[in-house]
Design a protein around this motif. Structure first.
Motif, PDB file in Angstrom:
ATOM      1  N   ALA A 246      -8.122  62.983 106.659  1.00 46.73           N
ATOM      2  CA  ALA A 246      -7.916  64.330 106.133  1.00 46.73           C
ATOM      3  C   ALA A 246      -7.059  65.160 107.081  1.00 46.73           C
ATOM      4  O   ALA A 246      -6.183  65.918 106.648  1.00 46.73           O
ATOM      5  N   ILE A 247      -7.288  65.019 108.389  1.00 40.53           N
ATOM      6  CA  ILE A 247      -6.493  65.754 109.372  1.00 40.53           C
ATOM      7  C   ILE A 247      -5.028  65.338 109.307  1.00 40.53           C
ATOM      8  O   ILE A 247      -4.112  66.173 109.311  1.00 40.53           O
ATOM      9  N   LYS A 248      -4.793  64.028 109.228  1.00 39.39           N
ATOM     10  CA  LYS A 248      -3.416  63.534 109.136  1.00 39.39           C
ATOM     11  C   LYS A 248      -2.762  63.964 107.831  1.00 39.39           C
ATOM     12  O   LYS A 248      -1.562  64.255 107.800  1.00 39.39           O
ATOM     13  N   SER A 249      -3.550  64.035 106.745  1.00 37.74           N
ATOM     14  CA  SER A 249      -3.012  64.451 105.449  1.00 37.74           C
ATOM     15  C   SER A 249      -2.498  65.877 105.519  1.00 37.74           C
ATOM     16  O   SER A 249      -1.408  66.187 104.998  1.00 37.74           O
ATOM     17  N   VAL A 250      -3.250  66.770 106.154  1.00 43.71           N
ATOM     18  CA  VAL A 250      -2.821  68.171 106.289  1.00 43.71           C
ATOM     19  C   VAL A 250      -1.506  68.252 107.055  1.00 43.71           C
ATOM     20  O   VAL A 250      -0.590  68.993 106.685  1.00 43.71           O
ATOM     21  N   LEU A 251      -1.378  67.468 108.123  1.00 43.29           N
ATOM     22  CA  LEU A 251      -0.149  67.462 108.920  1.00 43.29           C
ATOM     23  C   LEU A 251       1.037  66.956 108.102  1.00 43.29           C
ATOM     24  O   LEU A 251       2.145  67.492 108.204  1.00 43.29           O
ATOM     25  N   ILE A 252       0.796  65.937 107.285  1.00 39.81           N
ATOM     26  CA  ILE A 252       1.863  65.403 106.433  1.00 39.81           C
ATOM     27  C   ILE A 252       2.290  66.439 105.397  1.00 39.81           C
ATOM     28  O   ILE A 252       3.486  66.647 105.151  1.00 39.81           O
ATOM     29  N   TYR A 253       1.315  67.111 104.797  1.00 47.91           N
ATOM     30  CA  TYR A 253       1.631  68.146 103.811  1.00 47.91           C
ATOM     31  C   TYR A 253       2.388  69.304 104.455  1.00 47.91           C
ATOM     32  O   TYR A 253       3.293  69.885 103.847  1.00 47.91           O
ATOM     33  N   ASP A 254       2.025  69.650 105.691  1.00 46.13           N
ATOM     34  CA  ASP A 254       2.755  70.701 106.409  1.00 46.13           C
ATOM     35  C   ASP A 254       4.208  70.292 106.617  1.00 46.13           C
ATOM     36  O   ASP A 254       5.130  71.104 106.450  1.00 46.13           O
ATOM     37  N   ASP A 255       4.408  69.029 106.985  1.00 50.72           N
ATOM     38  CA  ASP A 255       5.772  68.531 107.184  1.00 50.72           C
ATOM     39  C   ASP A 255       6.551  68.538 105.871  1.00 50.72           C
ATOM     40  O   ASP A 255       7.731  68.914 105.841  1.00 50.72           O
ATOM     41  N   CYS A 256       5.884  68.152 104.771  1.00 58.37           N
ATOM     42  CA  CYS A 256       6.530  68.177 103.457  1.00 58.37           C
ATOM     43  C   CYS A 256       6.922  69.594 103.074  1.00 58.37           C
ATOM     44  O   CYS A 256       8.008  69.826 102.508  1.00 58.37           O
ATOM     45  N   SER A 257       6.053  70.551 103.386  1.00 53.46           N
ATOM     46  CA  SER A 257       6.332  71.952 103.058  1.00 53.46           C
ATOM     47  C   SER A 257       7.548  72.461 103.811  1.00 53.46           C
ATOM     48  O   SER A 257       8.443  73.098 103.231  1.00 53.46           O
ATOM     49  N   GLU A 258       7.593  72.181 105.113  1.00 52.74           N
ATOM     50  CA  GLU A 258       8.705  72.658 105.933  1.00 52.74           C
ATOM     51  C   GLU A 258      10.030  72.032 105.503  1.00 52.74           C
ATOM     52  O   GLU A 258      11.058  72.711 105.446  1.00 52.74           O
ATOM     53  N   LYS A 259      10.005  70.742 105.197  1.00 52.32           N
ATOM     54  CA  LYS A 259      11.238  70.081 104.759  1.00 52.32           C
ATOM     55  C   LYS A 259      11.663  70.561 103.373  1.00 52.32           C
ATOM     56  O   LYS A 259      12.867  70.654 103.083  1.00 52.32           O
ATOM     57  N   SER A 260      10.691  70.868 102.515  1.00 52.32           N
ATOM     58  CA  SER A 260      11.014  71.378 101.178  1.00 52.32           C
ATOM     59  C   SER A 260      11.678  72.744 101.272  1.00 52.32           C
ATOM     60  O   SER A 260      12.599  73.053 100.506  1.00 52.32           O
ATOM     61  N   ILE A 261      11.223  73.564 102.214  1.00 51.92           N
ATOM     62  CA  ILE A 261      11.820  74.890 102.396  1.00 51.92           C
ATOM     63  C   ILE A 261      13.284  74.771 102.795  1.00 51.92           C
ATOM     64  O   ILE A 261      14.139  75.518 102.321  1.00 51.92           O
ATOM     65  N   GLN A 262      13.577  73.817 103.668  1.00 47.38           N
ATOM     66  CA  GLN A 262      14.957  73.631 104.112  1.00 47.38           C
ATOM     67  C   GLN A 262      15.870  73.226 102.951  1.00 47.38           C
ATOM     68  O   GLN A 262      17.068  73.492 102.975  1.00 47.38           O
ATOM     69  N   ALA A 263      15.287  72.597 101.932  1.00 46.47           N
ATOM     70  CA  ALA A 263      16.075  72.162 100.773  1.00 46.47           C
ATOM     71  C   ALA A 263      16.219  73.254  99.721  1.00 46.47           C
ATOM     72  O   ALA A 263      16.934  73.068  98.742  1.00 46.47           O
ATOM     73  N   HIS A 264      15.538  74.390  99.932  1.00 49.11           N
ATOM     74  CA  HIS A 264      15.609  75.503  98.973  1.00 49.11           C
ATOM     75  C   HIS A 264      16.125  76.744  99.702  1.00 49.11           C
ATOM     76  O   HIS A 264      15.348  77.432 100.381  1.00 49.11           O
ATOM     77  N   PRO A 265      17.412  77.053  99.602  1.00 46.38           N
ATOM     78  CA  PRO A 265      17.982  78.205 100.324  1.00 46.38           C
ATOM     79  C   PRO A 265      17.266  79.521 100.025  1.00 46.38           C
ATOM     80  O   PRO A 265      17.040  80.327 100.932  1.00 46.38           O
ATOM     81  N   GLU A 266      16.901  79.746  98.751  1.00 39.29           N
ATOM     82  CA  GLU A 266      16.235  80.996  98.395  1.00 39.29           C
ATOM     83  C   GLU A 266      14.863  81.092  99.053  1.00 39.29           C
ATOM     84  O   GLU A 266      14.423  82.173  99.436  1.00 39.29           O
ATOM     85  N   CYS A 267      14.195  79.960  99.155  1.00 40.15           N
ATOM     86  CA  CYS A 267      12.886  79.925  99.807  1.00 40.15           C
ATOM     87  C   CYS A 267      13.040  80.086 101.320  1.00 40.15           C
ATOM     88  O   CYS A 267      12.239  80.771 101.964  1.00 40.15           O
ATOM     89  N   LYS A 268      14.063  79.495 101.870  1.00 39.35           N
ATOM     90  CA  LYS A 268      14.290  79.520 103.314  1.00 39.35           C
ATOM     91  C   LYS A 268      14.558  80.933 103.818  1.00 39.35           C
ATOM     92  O   LYS A 268      14.072  81.324 104.886  1.00 39.35           O
ATOM     93  N   LYS A 269      15.304  81.734 103.063  1.00 36.36           N
ATOM     94  CA  LYS A 269      15.651  83.066 103.538  1.00 36.36           C
ATOM     95  C   LYS A 269      14.447  84.014 103.552  1.00 36.36           C
ATOM     96  O   LYS A 269      14.481  85.040 104.232  1.00 36.36           O
ATOM     97  N   LEU A 270      13.377  83.655 102.842  1.00 31.96           N
ATOM     98  CA  LEU A 270      12.170  84.480 102.858  1.00 31.96           C
ATOM     99  C   LEU A 270      11.460  84.412 104.202  1.00 31.96           C
ATOM    100  O   LEU A 270      10.633  85.271 104.521  1.00 31.96           O
ATOM    101  N   LEU A 271      11.764  83.383 105.011  1.00 28.43           N
ATOM    102  CA  LEU A 271      11.147  83.235 106.327  1.00 28.43           C
ATOM    103  C   LEU A 271      11.529  84.367 107.276  1.00 28.43           C
ATOM    104  O   LEU A 271      10.868  84.574 108.298  1.00 28.43           O
ATOM    105  N   LYS A 272      12.589  85.112 106.950  1.00 34.31           N
ATOM    106  CA  LYS A 272      13.024  86.215 107.810  1.00 34.31           C
ATOM    107  C   LYS A 272      12.128  87.438 107.689  1.00 34.31           C
ATOM    108  O   LYS A 272      12.183  88.333 108.524  1.00 34.31           O
ATOM    109  N   LEU A 273      11.312  87.475 106.650  1.00 32.72           N
ATOM    110  CA  LEU A 273      10.409  88.606 106.451  1.00 32.72           C
ATOM    111  C   LEU A 273       9.260  88.564 107.453  1.00 32.72           C
ATOM    112  O   LEU A 273       8.784  87.484 107.814  1.00 32.72           O
ATOM    113  N   GLU A 274       8.803  89.743 107.875  1.00 33.25           N
ATOM    114  CA  GLU A 274       7.696  89.824 108.824  1.00 33.25           C
ATOM    115  C   GLU A 274       6.416  89.257 108.205  1.00 33.25           C
ATOM    116  O   GLU A 274       6.056  89.587 107.087  1.00 33.25           O
ATOM    117  N   GLY A 275       5.751  88.404 108.938  1.00 33.09           N
ATOM    118  CA  GLY A 275       4.487  87.849 108.475  1.00 33.09           C
ATOM    119  C   GLY A 275       4.612  86.747 107.450  1.00 33.09           C
ATOM    120  O   GLY A 275       3.617  86.353 106.840  1.00 33.09           O
TER     121      GLY A 275
END
Length: 344
Positions: free
Chosen positions: A189-218
């Motif tokens: 379960a611990i490794k699964s969470v880490l894998i999902y986190d990695d999938c989330s971060e890589k998915s954001i990089q593939a979505h420019p509109e999603c990526k630019k939201l990271l500039k917002l505070e919080g």
């Protein structure tokens, strides 16, 4: 509006299709998914209204591809409109009736990309619940044997290794096997969470509109995905203004007005509680950092002033509200966010 309105009630194996034209129900028939897909191909372009459910996004996408004006409508509204008993026919008719209401608001659909992001997010949430439940159960069961273990995931797994290797703790072979299985499940379960986190971060990089939201505070990877799913829809006509989006998410005070008197209440708890909670948690982390140092931007000046007047929690909710409105503007207008720095 099209003269023909088609109300569609979706089920796993059958689809109820109610065709309404010239103020009269022309037909209300049951189809298989293949038959309905063929009907979408052969039918002239009409307004098709689906009750929002698990499969509604898929069928909305297929209907739009075939040239139809496809929309989703709230299941709660359909339930309030439906007459007589709950049947597929009555549901399909109620969908048509609900779509005919003046100023009715339809639900925005999701693209395939958004559905995949949402699936990753939900799998991650499930893995976190499974991980936390396993940790709590292992800690509690060992405590019943007067074996005290740490709550941290890594330290807990190491401590279980020590328990299994200890030959003097009088634990039976069967219990040791069961504890080892629980340890393996927790580790997975611990490794699964880490894998999902990695999938989330890589998915954001593939979505420019999603990526630019990271500039917002919080806003971190999870909140960027949350906002993109909630606001970055292909048909953003669901919300006319940013404040409508904030109200839908639940970061604005509830309003109770009657007889010309407007009463503003507290932040309601009937909206998207998970999204709201995560946005406020992200905003609270910003609040805790801002109070420790001097303001660097105009927004931080506003935030520090609000903290002094209303406290940390109120300021965090207000920041979450502003974050949603800013994200809505960024996604609808295609703009970038840049914090206004204070003059040196």
């Amino acid at each position: 509006m099209n003269k023909t309105i088609v109300g569609v009630d979706l089920a796993k194996n059958v689809i109820q299709v109610c065709i309404y034209r010239n103020k009269k129900v022309q037909s209300n028939t049951e189809m298989t998914p293949d038959e309905f897909l063929s009907w979408l191909v052969t039918s002239k372009a009409v307004l098709i209204v689906f009750e929002a459910c698990g499969m509604s996004n898929y069928w909305k996408q297929r209907a739009t591809e075939k040239g139809h004006d496809a929309r989703l409508i709230s299941a709660k509204l359909v339930s309030a409109i439906r007459q007589n008993q709950k049947t597929d026919k009555n549901d399909a008719l109620a969908i048509v009736q609900a779509s005919l209401l003046p100023e009715v608001r339809f639900i925005s659909g999701k693209s395939v990309k958004q559905q995949q992001l949402q699936s990753i997010k939900r799998l991650r949430e499930l893995a976190i619940k499974h991980r936390d439940a396993l940790k709590k159960q292992i800690v509690a069961l060992l405590l019943e044997l007067n074996i005290r273990v740490p709550n941290g995931s890594a330290r807990l797994i190491n401590k279980i290794d020590d328990i299994l290797e200890d030959a003097e703790n009088e634990l039976s072979i069967e219990f040791r096997k069961a504890l080892q299985v629980a340890q393996q499940q927790l580790n997975t379960a611990i490794k699964s969470v880490l894998i999902y986190d990695d999938c989330s971060e890589k998915s954001i990089q593939a979505h420019p509109e999603c990526k630019k939201l990271l500039k917002l505070e919080g806003v971190g990877p999870i909140n960027a995905i949350n906002l993109y799913i909630a606001l970055g829809c292909a048909d953003l006509g669901t919300f006319n203004k940013g404040k409508d989006a904030s109200a839908c998410i639940g970061v604005t005070p509830a309003q109770h007005s009657s007889g010309g008197k407007v009463k503003i209440g507290t932040i309601g708890k009937i909206k998207n509680s998970t999204l709201r909670s995560q946005l406020i948690s992200g905003a609270m982390s910003v609040v805790k950092q801002v109070v420790k140092r001097e303001a660097r931007t105009k927004k931080e000046v506003w935030l520090k002033s609000l903290i002094q007047r209303r406290g940390n929690k109120c300021a965090a909710v207000a920041l979450a509200n502003k974050t949603v409105r800013t994200a809505f503007a960024m996604l609808t207008q295609g703009t970038e966010y840049k914090a206004e720095l204070l003059a040196a």
